[in-house]
Write a protein that holds these residues in place. Structure first.
Motif, short mmCIF file in Angstrom:
data_model
loop_
_atom_site.label_atom_id
_atom_site.label_comp_id
_atom_site.label_asym_id
_atom_site.label_seq_id
_atom_site.Cartn_x
_atom_site.Cartn_y
_atom_site.Cartn_z
N SER A 36 0.86 -1.18 0.00
CA SER A 36 0.00 0.00 0.00
C SER A 36 0.90 1.23 0.00
O SER A 36 1.85 1.31 0.77
CB SER A 36 -0.90 0.01 1.24
OG SER A 36 -1.65 1.19 1.28
N VAL A 42 -4.43 -1.98 -1.76
CA VAL A 42 -3.26 -2.85 -1.89
C VAL A 42 -3.07 -3.28 -3.34
O VAL A 42 -4.01 -3.56 -4.06
CB VAL A 42 -3.44 -4.08 -0.98
CG1 VAL A 42 -2.40 -5.14 -1.25
CG2 VAL A 42 -3.43 -3.67 0.47
N ARG A 61 -5.69 -0.46 -8.63
CA ARG A 61 -5.85 0.93 -8.21
C ARG A 61 -5.87 1.86 -9.41
O ARG A 61 -5.33 1.55 -10.47
CB ARG A 61 -4.69 1.34 -7.29
CG ARG A 61 -4.68 0.54 -6.01
CD ARG A 61 -3.39 0.65 -5.21
NE ARG A 61 -2.22 0.60 -6.05
CZ ARG A 61 -1.44 1.67 -6.28
NH1 ARG A 61 -1.67 2.80 -5.70
NH2 ARG A 61 -0.41 1.57 -7.06
#
Length: 87
Positions: A36, A42, A61
């Motif tokens: 992270s 994560v 992400r």
């Protein structure tokens, strides 16, 4: 293998990043890291045979980690792995 969490700061592209990395073994006994960056969701780092280094294997992400930042994190993970192997 004992799960280890390391928290470290890096500077990439002139910006500071706080990184939290937790080691684990996947179902095939391969070392992986849950990573992270600045408390982001994560992403998973693992050894990439083609690159011959740790690299992001899974990153859902948005935006993804910048390649320069990924390289710095990968080097730190490799050092963590070497340190943990020696212990």
């Amino acid at each position: 293998m004992k799960t280890v969490t390391e928290i470290f700061e890096i500077i990439a592209e002139g910006k500071p990043y706080m990184v939290k990395a937790t080691s684990f073994l996947n179902g095939m006994e391969k070392l992986r890291f849950r990573v992270s960056v600045n408390n982001s969701p994560v992403c998973i780092f693992g050894w990439d045979e083609g690159l011959d280094r740790f690299a992001i294997l899974k990153d859902a992400r948005d935006p993804e980690i910048h390649p320069a930042t990924e390289m710095i994190i990968a080097r730190k993970l490799e050092n963590m792995f070497a340190k943990n192997q020696a212990a």
